[in-house]
Design a protein around this motif. Structure first.
Motif, PDB file in Angstrom:
ATOM      1  N   TYR A 284     -28.600 -81.469  66.722  1.00 15.63           N
ATOM      2  CA  TYR A 284     -30.045 -81.322  66.527  1.00 15.63           C
ATOM      3  C   TYR A 284     -30.546 -82.598  65.851  1.00 15.63           C
ATOM      4  O   TYR A 284     -30.447 -82.767  64.640  1.00 15.63           O
ATOM      5  CB  TYR A 284     -30.321 -80.081  65.668  1.00 15.63           C
ATOM      6  CG  TYR A 284     -31.774 -79.703  65.611  1.00 15.63           C
ATOM      7  CD1 TYR A 284     -32.375 -79.034  66.669  1.00 15.63           C
ATOM      8  CD2 TYR A 284     -32.552 -80.037  64.500  1.00 15.63           C
ATOM      9  CE1 TYR A 284     -33.713 -78.696  66.627  1.00 15.63           C
ATOM     10  CE2 TYR A 284     -33.900 -79.695  64.456  1.00 15.63           C
ATOM     11  CZ  TYR A 284     -34.464 -79.025  65.527  1.00 15.63           C
ATOM     12  OH  TYR A 284     -35.796 -78.691  65.481  1.00 15.63           O
TER      13      TYR A 284
ATOM     14  N   TYR B 206     -29.489 -79.073  60.618  1.00 18.20           N
ATOM     15  CA  TYR B 206     -30.470 -78.023  60.263  1.00 18.20           C
ATOM     16  C   TYR B 206     -30.130 -76.688  60.922  1.00 18.20           C
ATOM     17  O   TYR B 206     -30.303 -75.631  60.331  1.00 18.20           O
ATOM     18  CB  TYR B 206     -31.876 -78.487  60.673  1.00 18.20           C
ATOM     19  CG  TYR B 206     -32.985 -77.545  60.265  1.00 18.20           C
ATOM     20  CD1 TYR B 206     -33.370 -77.445  58.930  1.00 18.20           C
ATOM     21  CD2 TYR B 206     -33.658 -76.768  61.210  1.00 18.20           C
ATOM     22  CE1 TYR B 206     -34.390 -76.591  58.545  1.00 18.20           C
ATOM     23  CE2 TYR B 206     -34.686 -75.909  60.830  1.00 18.20           C
ATOM     24  CZ  TYR B 206     -35.048 -75.827  59.497  1.00 18.20           C
ATOM     25  OH  TYR B 206     -36.052 -74.978  59.130  1.00 18.20           O
TER      26      TYR B 206
ATOM     27  N   ASP C 184     -33.970 -71.795  59.997  1.00 21.11           N
ATOM     28  CA  ASP C 184     -35.413 -71.540  59.913  1.00 21.11           C
ATOM     29  C   ASP C 184     -35.759 -70.146  59.405  1.00 21.11           C
ATOM     30  O   ASP C 184     -36.851 -69.646  59.644  1.00 21.11           O
ATOM     31  CB  ASP C 184     -36.069 -71.775  61.282  1.00 21.11           C
ATOM     32  CG  ASP C 184     -35.496 -70.884  62.370  1.00 21.11           C
ATOM     33  OD1 ASP C 184     -34.498 -70.177  62.103  1.00 21.11           O
ATOM     34  OD2 ASP C 184     -36.037 -70.891  63.492  1.00 21.11           O
TER      35      ASP C 184
ATOM     36  N   GLU D 193     -33.447 -84.213  65.378  1.00 18.20           N
ATOM     37  CA  GLU D 193     -34.603 -84.377  64.484  1.00 18.20           C
ATOM     38  C   GLU D 193     -34.205 -84.190  63.017  1.00 18.20           C
ATOM     39  O   GLU D 193     -34.801 -84.772  62.127  1.00 18.20           O
ATOM     40  CB  GLU D 193     -35.705 -83.362  64.806  1.00 18.20           C
ATOM     41  CG  GLU D 193     -36.683 -83.829  65.870  1.00 18.20           C
ATOM     42  CD  GLU D 193     -36.511 -83.083  67.177  1.00 18.20           C
ATOM     43  OE1 GLU D 193     -35.450 -82.431  67.346  1.00 18.20           O
ATOM     44  OE2 GLU D 193     -37.408 -83.171  68.040  1.00 18.20           O
ATOM     45  N   ASP D 194     -33.227 -83.304  62.793  1.00 16.39           N
ATOM     46  CA  ASP D 194     -32.832 -82.978  61.428  1.00 16.39           C
ATOM     47  C   ASP D 194     -31.364 -82.558  61.481  1.00 16.39           C
ATOM     48  O   ASP D 194     -31.050 -81.365  61.523  1.00 16.39           O
ATOM     49  CB  ASP D 194     -33.729 -81.830  60.913  1.00 16.39           C
ATOM     50  CG  ASP D 194     -33.597 -81.606  59.428  1.00 16.39           C
ATOM     51  OD1 ASP D 194     -32.672 -82.188  58.814  1.00 16.39           O
ATOM     52  OD2 ASP D 194     -34.409 -80.836  58.876  1.00 16.39           O
TER      53      ASP D 194
ATOM     54  N   TYR E   3     -41.751 -79.353  69.066  1.00 17.35           N
ATOM     55  CA  TYR E   3     -42.492 -80.514  68.552  1.00 17.35           C
ATOM     56  C   TYR E   3     -43.471 -81.070  69.583  1.00 17.35           C
ATOM     57  O   TYR E   3     -43.124 -81.227  70.755  1.00 17.35           O
ATOM     58  CB  TYR E   3     -41.518 -81.628  68.145  1.00 17.35           C
ATOM     59  CG  TYR E   3     -40.769 -81.326  66.867  1.00 17.35           C
ATOM     60  CD1 TYR E   3     -41.411 -81.412  65.640  1.00 17.35           C
ATOM     61  CD2 TYR E   3     -39.435 -80.939  66.894  1.00 17.35           C
ATOM     62  CE1 TYR E   3     -40.739 -81.122  64.461  1.00 17.35           C
ATOM     63  CE2 TYR E   3     -38.752 -80.646  65.723  1.00 17.35           C
ATOM     64  CZ  TYR E   3     -39.410 -80.736  64.509  1.00 17.35           C
ATOM     65  OH  TYR E   3     -38.747 -80.453  63.363  1.00 17.35           O
TER      66      TYR E   3
END
Ligand SMILES: [Zn+2]
Ligand SMILES: [Zn+2]
Length: 266
Positions: A44, A50, A14, A46-47, A117
């Protein structure tokens, strides 16, 4: 004299910042030292991937820059490790496999969901979300993951629909006290993470009352960090630090070298 020992570069999923730009900004801000703490969050969902970390390139680049800048600023090499009970064994191996100066253990995922989220808060009251978050920290503290400090202990307040305006230490004092006592018993510290100001919360993470409580219970290890992901976020609101530390009962802060704490007087 201050250090910023929580910051990210493009080795984190990020951030796009170059380590060199982070160092140049740290020098401009007059810091005595810094520690890079790029993210690793295993599994991880969700992605996937990442928040993986390219350890070898990360290590090689930071060590080369540490040497290049040694006359201007002290640079240390660390990691912000996402804690989650089912990846504890892998996290233990990663800590052992590299010569880290500093390991921050953080909760970003609770029950496999990034609490960043909104989906984490669906079907939960603020109280049940916060209780589940703090319980998950206690679960992480039952593992043998050997981190140095727990990152942004009340991280969830950054993302609550209320932005934490109604969250107080007292509401969750039973869980927070248990966490602080366990950390102290295990010889681990907490950090004064200034990103709460960046997020407009008006407080650091954790809040002043939790910092004070940690000290009251006998906590001694307290590190400082902006949690910056861009050069201009380094040493965020650091003018507030002397008062924050003194009000909590500290007249020093802590930095880590080779996983050993060093105490620097204010
Ligand atoms: Zn974090
Ligand atoms: Zn961070």
């Amino acid at each position: 004299m201050f250090w910023d020992t929580h910051m990210h570069s493009h080795y984190s999923g990020d951030s796009e910042a170059s380590p060199r730009d982070m160092i140049e900004s740290s020098i401009q801000k007059g810091l005595a030292g810094i520690c890079f703490t790029d993210h690793l969050d295993l599994d991880y969902r969700e992605d996937p991937g990442y928040f993986d970390l390219d350890f070898e390139h990360y290590q090689a680049e930071i060590l080369a820059l540490k040497d290049e800048y040694r006359k201007k600023i002290e640079i240390r090499w660390g990691i912000e490790l996402g804690l989650h009970p089912h990846v504890a064994d892998q996290n233990i191996e990663i800590i052992k496999a590299f010569p880290w100066d500093f390991v921050i253990g953080s909760t970003h995922l609770v029950d496999n969901i990034d609490i960043y989220y909104p989906s984490f808060y669906e079907g939960r009251t603020e109280r049940s979300a916060c209780r589940r978050y703090y319980e998950s920290i206690l679960e992480n503290l039952t593992t043998d993951v050997d981190f140095d400090v727990y990152g942004h202990l009340d991280y969830i307040v950054r993302y609550l629909p209320s932005k934490g305006k109604t969250v107080t230490y007292e509401k969750y004092a039973d869980l927070i006290d248990e966490i602080l006592r366990k950390l102290i018993e295990k010889g681990k510290g907490i950090e004064l993470n200034m990103a709460g100001y960046k997020y407009g919360l008006g407080h650091p993470n954790p809040t002043e009352d939790i910092l004070r409580r940690y000290r009251e219970l006998g906590g001694e290890i307290i590190t400082l960090g902006s949690d910056g992901h861009k050069p201009d976020q380094i040493a965020w609101d650091y003018h507030r630090i002397p008062a924050l530390l003194k009000d909590a009962g500290f007249d020093y802060f802590t930095v880590f070298k080779n996983r050993k704490p060093e105490f620097i007087k204010l």
